[in-house]
Design an enzyme around this catalytic site. Sequence first.
Site, short mmCIF file in Angstrom:
data_model
loop_
_atom_site.label_atom_id
_atom_site.label_comp_id
_atom_site.label_asym_id
_atom_site.label_seq_id
_atom_site.Cartn_x
_atom_site.Cartn_y
_atom_site.Cartn_z
N ASP A 157 4.45 -9.32 4.60
CA ASP A 157 3.42 -8.36 5.06
C ASP A 157 1.97 -8.56 4.62
O ASP A 157 1.10 -8.90 5.41
CB ASP A 157 3.89 -6.93 4.72
N THR A 182 -4.14 -3.81 -0.52
CA THR A 182 -2.83 -3.44 0.03
C THR A 182 -2.22 -2.24 -0.70
O THR A 182 -1.22 -1.67 -0.25
CB THR A 182 -1.86 -4.64 0.04
N GLU A 224 2.29 -7.33 -8.24
CA GLU A 224 2.21 -5.88 -8.45
C GLU A 224 1.08 -5.51 -9.41
O GLU A 224 0.36 -4.54 -9.19
CB GLU A 224 3.55 -5.33 -8.97
N ARG A 270 -1.95 -3.22 -8.01
CA ARG A 270 -2.01 -1.86 -8.56
C ARG A 270 -3.02 -1.74 -9.69
O ARG A 270 -3.83 -0.82 -9.71
CB ARG A 270 -0.64 -1.42 -9.07
N GLU A 316 3.21 3.37 4.45
CA GLU A 316 2.77 2.50 5.57
C GLU A 316 2.58 3.21 6.90
O GLU A 316 1.65 2.88 7.66
CB GLU A 316 3.76 1.34 5.74
#
Length: 643
Positions: free
Chosen positions: A401, A621, A268, A272, A535
Amino acid sequence: MTTPALLPLSGRRLPPLNLGASAFPHHRATLRLSEKFILLLILSAFITLCFGAFFFLPDSSKHKRFDLGLEDVLIPHVDTSKGGKNLGGFLIHGQGHDEHRHREEEERLRNKIRADHEKALEEAKEKLKKSRDEIQAEIQTEKNKVVQELKKKDSKPLPPVPLPNLIGINSGEPADPDIREKRNKIKEMMKHAWDNYRQYGWGHNELKPIARKGHSTNIFGNSQMGATIVDALDTLYIMGLHDEFREGKEWIDKNLDFSVNSEVSVFEVNIRFIGGLLAAYYLSGQEVFKIKAVQLAGKLLPAFNTPTGIPWAMVNLKSGVGRNWGWASAGSSILAEFGTLHMEFVHLSYLTGDPVYYNKVMHIRKLLQKMDRPNGLYPNYLNPRTGRWGQHHTSVGGLGDSFYEYLLKAWLMSDKMDTEARKMYDDAIEAIEKHLIRKSNGGLTFIGEWKNGHLERKMGHLTCFAGGMFALGADGSRDDRAGHYLQLGAEIAHTCHESYDRTTLKLGPEAFKFDGGVEAVAVRQNEKYYILRPEVIETYWYMWRFTHDPKYRQWGWEATQAIDKYCRVSGGFSGVKDVYSSSPTYDDVQQSFFLAETLKYLYLLFSNDDLLPLDNWVFNTEAHPLPVLHLANTTLSGNPAYR
Ligand code: DMJ
């Protein structure tokens, strides 16, 4: 006369080589070894030639100057005051002088020249003879040094990043007033989300828009790292919200500190924070973002200290101690976490010239390449101590994913040079299509999950990103199946749109089934929530870019209106707990990815394609755009955006 020591090309001075005082009385040349050889050979040949010439030329020419730079030896001083003439460096007195003395003088000089030349030749020969082996060794040493230098170069600064043309405030502005209006509405939603975070949650990771205070989860550890600020920066920049961008930058400059005793999610924080900071750097060119990204990356590196090099899921930023999630199968690390570091880490190496980041992610890739894969599928769990798979559970949604996404994007980001990544992507997608993708009775294409030997006919909201991924990977696909993958992307987009359209709020549930007469609908209560995820909109945007089919803008607008109607509150935007209920309750969280991704993809959907063109930018992503590294392009300095 002194000759300055010669500087070799490398700029490094080699130890001086004494060629012999009699050959070059005032020359102490500092030369490369190869140059020494050439010089000695030329010198020998030249001396022999001159010496021969001296004896074979007609007499008169012996009295002419031969300017070999030897005049200092022959005539250190020319005295014309006594009627003498300087004839070629020999001191010759007037015609009336004694012929005999003249011959003697000439003979003396000739002997001296002969002796000097013989001595020079001896010394040169001596050098060559004596040093054959030594010279070989010296050559080898020199070669080794060059190899070392090259190695150092390899691991040293890479070429500067050719920044794609910076985007302006008006870039991407649509001509159609209706589209412009929609785009402005999305910008207004961004401002509402930001302003409320600014007012009630500033510095906290996220916002509780109903309680009007800061919010955080364990992925960010226990400290206030301003996740929303970092995640939102590039969206603010792209939308031309420059005052807000400046506020964010100032906060980062003054407050973002990574020396905290806090255990964070490596994945994360990478997608991010590092992704967000890098994108902000590339868009704005402001160094502070790059510096912070590199500082933070340094704090994540201890997570890789495992027996296999597969990183822990979490790391303490202060102590560097890592560990995995308690819920993960058999102490495993998660595929979508350790497999979603590549883009950011390659950029870090590119920007710093330090290969450490690149090496870490390439090590992960090599390890995965060597492993057996059940049915060609990658399980979601891998134990970082043993290097063995955990539970055989494969998903293109949660836990799997973005691993697949990053294989494709590694290839795109490398200007399609990283064919190893492309091959891994193609192999993985083929296995996924064979084992996980099915059509429902009602004709909806869905991607299920592989669990312990059987296919679960359930698809997550997270899995919906794959429509965009298939479209993005169509060009360059194996056996030229571009049309097939674009079609697959369109089918996934359609299915995910259905999952929205079949709800009361026109917002998609967290997971939906294709079983027992149910199609694209959530069955369990705890799968009915919508937490402002991006998404589905992400896939609409990619499909729009590749097809310009107006239905994608129409679907995007439906989602925008639903979010604005059902998720907007006076203190920001909140997720909702049940998309099938006409009176939804709020979860009271404004996720940072709502500003980073959902609103950005919507804004791009209603912008022209020249805003962040996909030839130049690859989105991580978390929707943070990173430039394609045109490493094979040797015309870097010709790029107008070169810095
Ligand atoms: C984002 O943080 C990223 O897209 C991640 O890859 C998974 N999904 C969340 C938002 O849903």
